[in-house]
Design an enzyme around this catalytic site. Sequence first.
Site, PDB file in Angstrom:
ATOM      1  N   LYS A  76       0.823  -1.216   0.000  1.00 34.64           N
ATOM      2  CA  LYS A  76       0.000   0.000   0.000  1.00 34.64           C
ATOM      3  C   LYS A  76       0.860   1.271   0.000  1.00 34.64           C
ATOM      4  CE  LYS A  76      -0.816   0.266   5.012  1.00 34.64           C
ATOM      5  NZ  LYS A  76       0.078   1.395   5.249  1.00 34.64           N
ATOM      6  N   ASP A  77       2.152   1.165   0.351  1.00 34.32           N
ATOM      7  CA  ASP A  77       3.039   2.338   0.348  1.00 34.32           C
ATOM      8  C   ASP A  77       3.790   2.526  -0.971  1.00 34.32           C
ATOM      9  OD1 ASP A  77       2.418   3.028   2.962  1.00 34.32           O
ATOM     10  OD2 ASP A  77       4.010   1.785   3.810  1.00 34.32           O
TER      11      ASP A  77
ATOM     12  N   ARG B 128      -8.495   8.437   2.289  1.00 33.62           N
ATOM     13  CA  ARG B 128      -9.418   7.321   2.035  1.00 33.62           C
ATOM     14  C   ARG B 128     -10.373   7.134   3.216  1.00 33.62           C
ATOM     15  NH1 ARG B 128      -9.332   2.281   4.153  1.00 33.62           N
ATOM     16  NH2 ARG B 128      -7.338   2.749   5.144  1.00 33.62           N
ATOM     17  N   ARG B 129      -9.827   7.128   4.439  1.00 36.81           N
ATOM     18  CA  ARG B 129     -10.682   6.953   5.624  1.00 36.81           C
ATOM     19  C   ARG B 129     -11.582   8.165   5.832  1.00 36.81           C
ATOM     20  NH1 ARG B 129      -5.478   4.803   8.770  1.00 36.81           N
ATOM     21  NH2 ARG B 129      -5.742   2.552   8.507  1.00 36.81           N
TER      22      ARG B 129
ATOM     23  N   ARG C  50       0.819   7.150  17.306  1.00 37.90           N
ATOM     24  CA  ARG C  50      -0.580   7.580  17.253  1.00 37.90           C
ATOM     25  C   ARG C  50      -1.339   7.150  18.506  1.00 37.90           C
ATOM     26  NH1 ARG C  50      -2.450   7.014  10.877  1.00 37.90           N
ATOM     27  NH2 ARG C  50      -0.346   7.057  10.065  1.00 37.90           N
TER      28      ARG C  50
ATOM     29  N   ARG D  76      -0.413  11.835  12.007  1.00 32.91           N
ATOM     30  CA  ARG D  76       0.600  11.029  11.325  1.00 32.91           C
ATOM     31  C   ARG D  76       1.472  10.358  12.376  1.00 32.91           C
ATOM     32  NH1 ARG D  76       3.388  12.726   7.164  1.00 32.91           N
ATOM     33  NH2 ARG D  76       4.366  10.700   7.420  1.00 32.91           N
TER      34      ARG D  76
ATOM     35  N   CYS E 255      -1.597  10.558  -4.181  1.00 33.85           N
ATOM     36  CA  CYS E 255      -1.770  10.249  -2.758  1.00 33.85           C
ATOM     37  C   CYS E 255      -2.877  11.073  -2.101  1.00 33.85           C
ATOM     38  CB  CYS E 255      -0.463  10.421  -2.005  1.00 33.85           C
ATOM     39  SG  CYS E 255      -0.051  12.130  -1.709  1.00 33.85           S
TER      40      CYS E 255
END
Length: 310
Positions: free
Chosen positions: A82-83, A132-133, A156, A150, A243
Amino acid sequence: MSADLIRIVSRDSPMALAQVERVRAELAVLHPGTRTEVVPVKTTGDKWMGDLSAVEGKGAFTKEVDAALLAGEADLAVHCVKDIPADRPLPAGTVFAAFLRRDDIRDALIHPGGLRLDELPAGTRMGTSSVRRAAQLAASHPHLFCVPMRGNANRRLEKLAAGEADALLLAASGLERIGRSDVITEILSPEVMCPPIGAGVLALQCREGDTDLIDAVSGLGDPAAHRETTAERMFLHVLQGHCNSPIAGYAQVERNGDLSLRAKVFTPDGKTVLNAHEWAGALDPATLGTSVAVSLLRQGARELIDGIAH
């Protein structure tokens, strides 16, 4: 292989290093006696805590790793798929040698009070920097409020504990990798929170000339993960998403071998959602990825993606 030393390069975050340990363990089973050593690098994405689009977006997490591989400082790179940007090819001279068996692709909610997503009161501050979220929450739970957050998962969780947000969304597989599944309040189904392209898949990348190494590590590859990832990355490549584009989707190989791909493109405010879901049966995964992208382009995905600043 037995006398060889394989130098594995990776981001230096706790999660990335946990991923390398998985690769080392699987290599030890496949080729007992092979020595491995870890070459950790700090990437631009790990150092930069601002908006990712300001530092080349997703490539921020792979550039330094790729450089170490190409410079001969390491032999094998471990990436989260995904990165890895799909809107441009892999760096010249490198190839994917294997996609490992896929982990959980779902997102997890963390709420200190134990509330589920549908129970969160209006104004709850959700910590996430994922477009996306945020777009999906805006569409399904517009009464919640996203605050940019981030840093690696541990960082987090610290910010959540410090009161910088009321709840968090993180990848379930990532929490599992760092041994923090205990904090998960609810695992969200892909219908509720569609995952990012390449979720839960680790890719092994080598220099294309290192055929002995490619042969040695290709045995770690999982055929289903390979088909799913190929379809998803071709989809993203044809869409030319960047992105800042809220794009989500996942391919699935059924027990009978049939492959499907479900994908969505959103506006950041969640007010427009484009959907596609197609089956390829046993057909070529790249064709499926292309077909689903074309289906979304027919619905206006190009204008939607190009209309977002990046």
